[in-house]
Scaffold this active site. Structure first.
Site, PDB file in Angstrom:
ATOM      1  N   GLU A   1      -3.869   3.560   6.616  1.00 48.36           N
ATOM      2  CA  GLU A   1      -3.743   3.371   5.162  1.00 48.36           C
ATOM      3  C   GLU A   1      -4.486   4.477   4.408  1.00 48.36           C
ATOM      4  O   GLU A   1      -4.050   4.906   3.341  1.00 48.36           O
ATOM      5  CB  GLU A   1      -4.328   1.996   4.799  1.00 48.36           C
ATOM      6  CG  GLU A   1      -4.249   1.651   3.324  1.00 48.36           C
ATOM      7  CD  GLU A   1      -4.806   0.260   3.024  1.00 48.36           C
ATOM      8  OE1 GLU A   1      -4.527  -0.681   3.807  1.00 48.36           O
ATOM      9  OE2 GLU A   1      -5.516   0.116   2.013  1.00 48.36           O
TER      10      GLU A   1
ATOM     11  N   SER B   1     -10.326  -0.123   3.822  1.00 48.65           N
ATOM     12  CA  SER B   1      -9.571  -0.388   5.051  1.00 48.65           C
ATOM     13  C   SER B   1      -8.891   0.877   5.537  1.00 48.65           C
ATOM     14  O   SER B   1      -8.134   1.500   4.802  1.00 48.65           O
ATOM     15  CB  SER B   1      -8.508  -1.458   4.792  1.00 48.65           C
ATOM     16  OG  SER B   1      -9.149  -2.680   4.518  1.00 48.65           O
TER      17      SER B   1
ATOM     18  N   ARG C   1       0.810  -1.229   0.000  1.00 47.80           N
ATOM     19  CA  ARG C   1       0.000   0.000   0.000  1.00 47.80           C
ATOM     20  C   ARG C   1       0.845   1.282   0.000  1.00 47.80           C
ATOM     21  O   ARG C   1       0.467   2.289   0.604  1.00 47.80           O
ATOM     22  CB  ARG C   1      -0.969   0.024   1.196  1.00 47.80           C
ATOM     23  CG  ARG C   1      -1.864  -1.169   1.270  1.00 47.80           C
ATOM     24  CD  ARG C   1      -2.816  -1.324   0.094  1.00 47.80           C
ATOM     25  NE  ARG C   1      -3.466  -2.602   0.186  1.00 47.80           N
ATOM     26  CZ  ARG C   1      -3.040  -3.707  -0.456  1.00 47.80           C
ATOM     27  NH1 ARG C   1      -2.001  -3.658  -1.292  1.00 47.80           N
ATOM     28  NH2 ARG C   1      -3.662  -4.850  -0.309  1.00 47.80           N
TER      29      ARG C   1
HETATM   30  C1  LIG Z   1     -15.283  -0.073  -0.507  1.00 50.80           C
HETATM   31  C2  LIG Z   1     -13.794   0.095  -0.686  1.00 50.80           C
HETATM   32  C3  LIG Z   1     -12.998  -1.018  -0.818  1.00 50.80           C
HETATM   33  C4  LIG Z   1     -11.612  -0.891  -0.976  1.00 50.80           C
HETATM   34  N1  LIG Z   1     -10.857  -2.002  -1.114  1.00 50.80           N
HETATM   35  C5  LIG Z   1      -9.529  -1.889  -1.327  1.00 50.80           C
HETATM   36  C6  LIG Z   1      -8.715  -3.046  -1.519  1.00 50.80           C
HETATM   37  O1  LIG Z   1      -9.179  -4.173  -1.520  1.00 50.80           O
HETATM   38  N2  LIG Z   1      -7.400  -2.875  -1.712  1.00 50.80           N
HETATM   39  C7  LIG Z   1      -6.823  -1.641  -1.742  1.00 50.80           C
HETATM   40  O2  LIG Z   1      -5.614  -1.544  -1.953  1.00 50.80           O
HETATM   41  N3  LIG Z   1      -7.565  -0.523  -1.552  1.00 50.80           N
HETATM   42  C8  LIG Z   1      -8.891  -0.613  -1.356  1.00 50.80           C
HETATM   43  N4  LIG Z   1      -9.646   0.511  -1.170  1.00 50.80           N
HETATM   44  C9  LIG Z   1      -8.982   1.837  -1.115  1.00 50.80           C
HETATM   45  C10 LIG Z   1      -8.858   2.557  -2.464  1.00 50.80           C
HETATM   46  O3  LIG Z   1      -9.864   2.122  -3.377  1.00 50.80           O
HETATM   47  C11 LIG Z   1      -7.468   2.371  -3.070  1.00 50.80           C
HETATM   48  O4  LIG Z   1      -6.462   2.873  -2.220  1.00 50.80           O
HETATM   49  C12 LIG Z   1      -7.345   3.060  -4.440  1.00 50.80           C
HETATM   50  O5  LIG Z   1      -6.139   2.681  -5.030  1.00 50.80           O
HETATM   51  C13 LIG Z   1      -7.387   4.579  -4.334  1.00 50.80           C
HETATM   52  O6  LIG Z   1      -7.532   5.102  -5.644  1.00 50.80           O
HETATM   53  P1  LIG Z   1      -8.246   6.500  -5.863  1.00 50.80           P
HETATM   54  O7  LIG Z   1      -8.181   6.845  -7.307  1.00 50.80           O
HETATM   55  O8  LIG Z   1      -9.576   6.496  -5.248  1.00 50.80           O
HETATM   56  O9  LIG Z   1      -7.251   7.443  -5.072  1.00 50.80           O
HETATM   57  P2  LIG Z   1      -7.632   8.652  -4.100  1.00 50.80           P
HETATM   58  O10 LIG Z   1      -8.368   8.158  -2.927  1.00 50.80           O
HETATM   59  O11 LIG Z   1      -8.246   9.747  -4.884  1.00 50.80           O
HETATM   60  O12 LIG Z   1      -6.163   9.084  -3.633  1.00 50.80           O
HETATM   61  C14 LIG Z   1      -5.375   8.187  -2.873  1.00 50.80           C
HETATM   62  C15 LIG Z   1      -3.920   8.648  -2.963  1.00 50.80           C
HETATM   63  O13 LIG Z   1      -3.480   8.497  -4.299  1.00 50.80           O
HETATM   64  C16 LIG Z   1      -3.108   9.760  -4.846  1.00 50.80           C
HETATM   65  N5  LIG Z   1      -3.530   9.765  -6.251  1.00 50.80           N
HETATM   66  C17 LIG Z   1      -4.778   9.546  -6.753  1.00 50.80           C
HETATM   67  N6  LIG Z   1      -4.740   9.581  -8.100  1.00 50.80           N
HETATM   68  C18 LIG Z   1      -3.454   9.842  -8.442  1.00 50.80           C
HETATM   69  C19 LIG Z   1      -2.772  10.014  -9.682  1.00 50.80           C
HETATM   70  N7  LIG Z   1      -3.387   9.937 -10.867  1.00 50.80           N
HETATM   71  N8  LIG Z   1      -1.449  10.282  -9.646  1.00 50.80           N
HETATM   72  C20 LIG Z   1      -0.785  10.369  -8.477  1.00 50.80           C
HETATM   73  N9  LIG Z   1      -1.365  10.217  -7.269  1.00 50.80           N
HETATM   74  C21 LIG Z   1      -2.689   9.954  -7.266  1.00 50.80           C
HETATM   75  C22 LIG Z   1      -3.817  10.794  -4.003  1.00 50.80           C
HETATM   76  O14 LIG Z   1      -3.172  12.033  -4.033  1.00 50.80           O
HETATM   77  C23 LIG Z   1      -3.756  10.131  -2.629  1.00 50.80           C
HETATM   78  O15 LIG Z   1      -2.488  10.293  -2.043  1.00 50.80           O
HETATM   79  C24 LIG Z   1     -11.032   0.404  -1.012  1.00 50.80           C
HETATM   80  C25 LIG Z   1     -11.847   1.530  -0.904  1.00 50.80           C
HETATM   81  C26 LIG Z   1     -13.222   1.391  -0.742  1.00 50.80           C
HETATM   82  C27 LIG Z   1     -14.087   2.608  -0.641  1.00 50.80           C
END
Ligand SMILES: Cc1cc2nc3c(=O)[nH]c(=O)nc-3n(C[C@H](O)[C@H](O)[C@H](O)COP(=O)(O)OP(=O)(O)OC[C@H]3O[C@@H](n4cnc5c(N)ncnc54)[C@H](O)[C@@H]3O)c2cc1C
Length: 325
Positions: free
Chosen positions: A311, A241, A193
């Site tokens: 996380e 999480s 992560r």
């Molecule tokens: C119901 C649910 C289930 C989930 N299950 C999992 C799971 O099984 N495994 C898991 O790993 N995660 C899980 N997550 C967490 C989340 O989906 C992941 O961490 C995902 O990778 C975040 O992506 P995001 O585009 O939503 O990023 P954001 O939440 O928008 O941002 C997260 C981080 O990434 C950065 N970021 C976003 N986009 C970019 C980009 N294009 N370039 C550079 N930095 C960027 C942001 O600045 C921030 O630091 C879950 C979330 C939910 C709501």
């Protein structure tokens, strides 16, 4: 370089009509709560990223790249910098055959996806093409960029297992440079992560090595991941999480063992379905979520002697020992 209102003004002058001031970020996150970004540059294309780079150079403002906001908690007082989202220019998916035409079972296939592509959509699209390896991603409701930054994972896999390279636009790079660089996956320090992607780097695209296989098998695996998630994870407003699992244990098990399942603090509560999820009421407060996270962390530390790491990415709060940064 300037500070505070001056810095926002300096960046706003560069961004002109493209940016809006004081835009609430809650609607951009799955928690759905939190305050405004001082500036928001939405739906960026390549030229907007160049513009953002100039704005950062003149103002020194901090940057928050917002993907699908599925791992983000923004403080009620907001984010005092420039928030950036990616637009359709970064939302394409391309498949590149690497082993001749036709579907040869087990043959490698490369898939390139823009940073704004929904990770679950990428999972479904590749499965529909009979490509194996990203089925688990259907359960991660983020963007490709966010998944790379977080080295998202689940069901025994993660981004690191399939990523070959990524393209990063560096908002801190010299105006004379191209801005975007191609980086081999091995140079991204992908770990549980986390990655070496900084707050000033935007993941604009990523390439994954998949293998050809059977479409029905891939789609059956997708259906199983979806079924498992529905059975084990809560709905409502959450960001997955909250804490990383400590080595050899599960954060959810520890939180449960500390008696915190269902525990409430104002508008935020520990999910009674999955103790490592925090849910927040509609119209609730990000500060309640953060207070609850701190309380859970302190209780687990005191009762069980385990120091949990957050996380979720906490933005706009005062620095705390557990803050995910
Ligand atoms: C119901 C649910 C289930 C989930 N299950 C999992 C799971 O099984 N495994 C898991 O790993 N995660 C899980 N997550 C967490 C989340 O989906 C992941 O961490 C995902 O990778 C975040 O992506 P995001 O585009 O939503 O990023 P954001 O939440 O928008 O941002 C997260 C981080 O990434 C950065 N970021 C976003 N986009 C970019 C980009 N294009 N370039 C550079 N930095 C960027 C942001 O600045 C921030 O630091 C879950 C979330 C939910 C709501």
């Amino acid at each position: 370089m300037t500070t505070g209102d001056d810095a926002v003004g300096a960046a706003a002058a560069v961004l002109g009509d493209r940016a809006r001031r004081d835009v609430p970020l809650g609607p951009f996150t799955t928690y759905g709560v939190g305050g405004p970004a001082a500036l928001l540059l939405e739906q960026c294309g390549p030229a907007d990223l160049q513009l953002a780079r100039r704005a950062v150079a003149v103002s020194g403002l901090p940057v928050l790249v917002v993907g699908r906001g599925s791992n983000l908690l923004v403080a009620d007082r907001g984010f005092p910098g420039l928030a950036v989202t990616l637009g359709p220019d970064f939302a394409t998916i391309a498949t590149i055959a690497t082993d001749g035409p036709g579907v040869v079972p087990g043959a490698p296939q490369v898939v390139r996806a823009g940073g704004a592509v929904s990770f679950p959509i990428l999972a479904r699209r590749t499965a529909a093409l009979g490509l194996r390896g990203l089925e688990w991603a259907v359960g991660v409701p983020g963007s490709v960029g966010g998944a790379v930054r977080m080295n998202a994972g689940g069901h025994g896999s993660d981004v690191r297992a399939r990523l070959t390279r990524a393209w990063l636009f560096d908002l801190a790079a010299e105006a004379s440079s191209a801005g975007e660089v191609e980086v081999a996956a091995g140079d991204l320090a992908l770990d549980y992560r986390r990655s070496a992607v900084t707050t000033l780097q935007v993941v604009t695209a990523a390439e994954f090595a998949l293998t050809t296989g059977d479409r029905a098998d891939a789609e059956a695996e997708i259906a199983e991941v979806v079924r498992w998630r529905r059975e084990h994870q809560p709905g409502g407003a959450n960001a997955g999480s909250v804490f990383a699992n400590p080595d050899g244990d599960s954060a959810g098990r520890l939180i449960d063992a500390a008696g915190l399942r269902g525990h409430r603090r104002g508008s935020a509560s520990v999910s009674s379905k999955h103790a490592n999820f925090v849910q927040v009421d509609e119209g609730g407060s990000a500060d309640d979520v953060q207070t609850l996270i701190e309380e859970v962390r302190n209780t687990v530390q005191t009762q069980l002697g385990v120091d949990l790491t957050v996380e979720n990415r906490l933005v706009g709060f005062d620095p705390s020992p557990s803050s995910g940064g």
